[in-house]
Design an enzyme around this catalytic site. Structure first.
Site, PDB file in Angstrom:
ATOM      1  N   CYS A 114     -17.959  28.018  -5.075  1.00 10.77           N
ATOM      2  CA  CYS A 114     -17.395  29.336  -4.756  1.00 10.77           C
ATOM      3  C   CYS A 114     -18.383  30.440  -5.117  1.00 10.77           C
ATOM      4  O   CYS A 114     -19.436  30.555  -4.516  1.00 10.77           O
ATOM      5  CB  CYS A 114     -16.055  29.546  -5.463  1.00 10.77           C
ATOM      6  SG  CYS A 114     -14.819  28.273  -5.177  1.00 10.77           S
ATOM      7  N   ASP A 160     -10.581  27.687   5.203  1.00 12.15           N
ATOM      8  CA  ASP A 160     -11.347  28.500   4.272  1.00 12.15           C
ATOM      9  C   ASP A 160     -11.683  29.842   4.900  1.00 12.15           C
ATOM     10  O   ASP A 160     -12.542  29.939   5.772  1.00 12.15           O
ATOM     11  CB  ASP A 160     -12.633  27.770   3.881  1.00 12.15           C
ATOM     12  CG  ASP A 160     -13.346  28.419   2.704  1.00 12.15           C
ATOM     13  OD1 ASP A 160     -13.042  29.581   2.379  1.00 12.15           O
ATOM     14  OD2 ASP A 160     -14.224  27.754   2.122  1.00 12.15           O
ATOM     15  N   HIS A 192     -10.182  26.044   0.595  1.00 13.35           N
ATOM     16  CA  HIS A 192     -11.193  26.603  -0.285  1.00 13.35           C
ATOM     17  C   HIS A 192     -10.875  26.231  -1.741  1.00 13.35           C
ATOM     18  O   HIS A 192      -9.743  26.340  -2.188  1.00 13.35           O
ATOM     19  CB  HIS A 192     -11.203  28.133  -0.143  1.00 13.35           C
ATOM     20  CG  HIS A 192     -12.241  28.801  -0.997  1.00 13.35           C
ATOM     21  ND1 HIS A 192     -13.525  29.037  -0.561  1.00 13.35           N
ATOM     22  CD2 HIS A 192     -12.178  29.277  -2.257  1.00 13.35           C
ATOM     23  CE1 HIS A 192     -14.197  29.635  -1.518  1.00 13.35           C
ATOM     24  NE2 HIS A 192     -13.415  29.792  -2.564  1.00 13.35           N
TER      25      HIS A 192
END
Length: 224
Positions: A114, A160, A192
């Site tokens: 991330c 995502d 995600h």
């Protein structure tokens, strides 16, 4: 942007059970979690772990331990210094310097989940990081991707908003022009954050998380 900035999806997921077995140290004032292999250590190589927004979170520590179990000395700095983050902290490269000068590491692989993905890309330069991997990236730019000087592997989630279908395809075009080795694996049916914060009671999510980790290990083993 090659991936959108962090959003609400970056703060969701599941906490994983387990007791981390690494060591917590302070390096230049930064709390740092270090996983050390018990045996069969990869000679002169190590992994720099750049985390999601949860920092020194149990899930991240357990992943550090898994990289160590696969022979890689692994270093996870608290990018957020207990909650406060500055651009200078991210750009300073202190942890890379520590790994090379204090730990004697000659080759550094970096993982970014991330938030951490952008900095894997930025530091993928000669003399800094030798090989990179990131999962469900946020905040990366096409300029960062275009400037990489080493191999990069990416694990992507089908669902995502930060690394959408369009941004993923645009990233493929950018990476293809770099002349570097690259790889993007797409995992269906997951969101995600799956590579760090998956619901391990869901076999599909558990499998995807495990395979994303295997992707990183295989990439490092090959390029290091």
């Amino acid at each position: 942007m090659a991936s959108n900035p962090p959003s609400s999806c970056c703060a969701t997921g599941f906490k994983h059970e387990g007791t981390p077995v690494g060591e917590l140290k302070t390096i230049d004032g930064v709390n740092t979690y270090i996983g050390t292999p018990k045996g069969n250590q990869k000679a002169d190589t190590a992994v720099l772990f750049l985390s999601d927004i949860f920092g020194l979170f149990n899930n991240n520590k357990l992943l550090v331990d898994e990289f160590a179990n696969n022979g890689y000395l692994t270093v996870l700095p608290d990018l957020f210094r207990g909650g406060q983050l500055t651009t200078d902290d991210m750009e300073s490269g202190k942890t890379i310097k520590y790994m090379r000068e204090t730990l004697g590491v000659k080759k550094i692989a970096a993982v970014g989940y991330c938030f951490g993905a952008r900095y894997v890309t930025r530091f993928l330069k000669d003399g800094q990081i030798n090989v990179g991997y990131h999962a469900h990236p946020t905040g990366t730019t096409h300029e960062d991707l275009a400037a990489i000087e080493g191999p990069l592997s990416i694990s992507a989630a089908e669902i995502d908003q930060a690394f959408s279908v369009q941004l993923r395809h645009e990233s493929e075009i950018t990476l293809a022009k770099t002349g570097q080795a690259w790889q993007i694996n797409l995992f269906s049916g997951v969101k995600h954050g799956f590579a760090v914060r998956a619901d391990l009671s869901d076999p599909k999510q558990k499998w995807a998380k495990e395979q994303a980790f295997c992707q990183a290990i295989a990439w490092f083993n090959y390029h290091l």
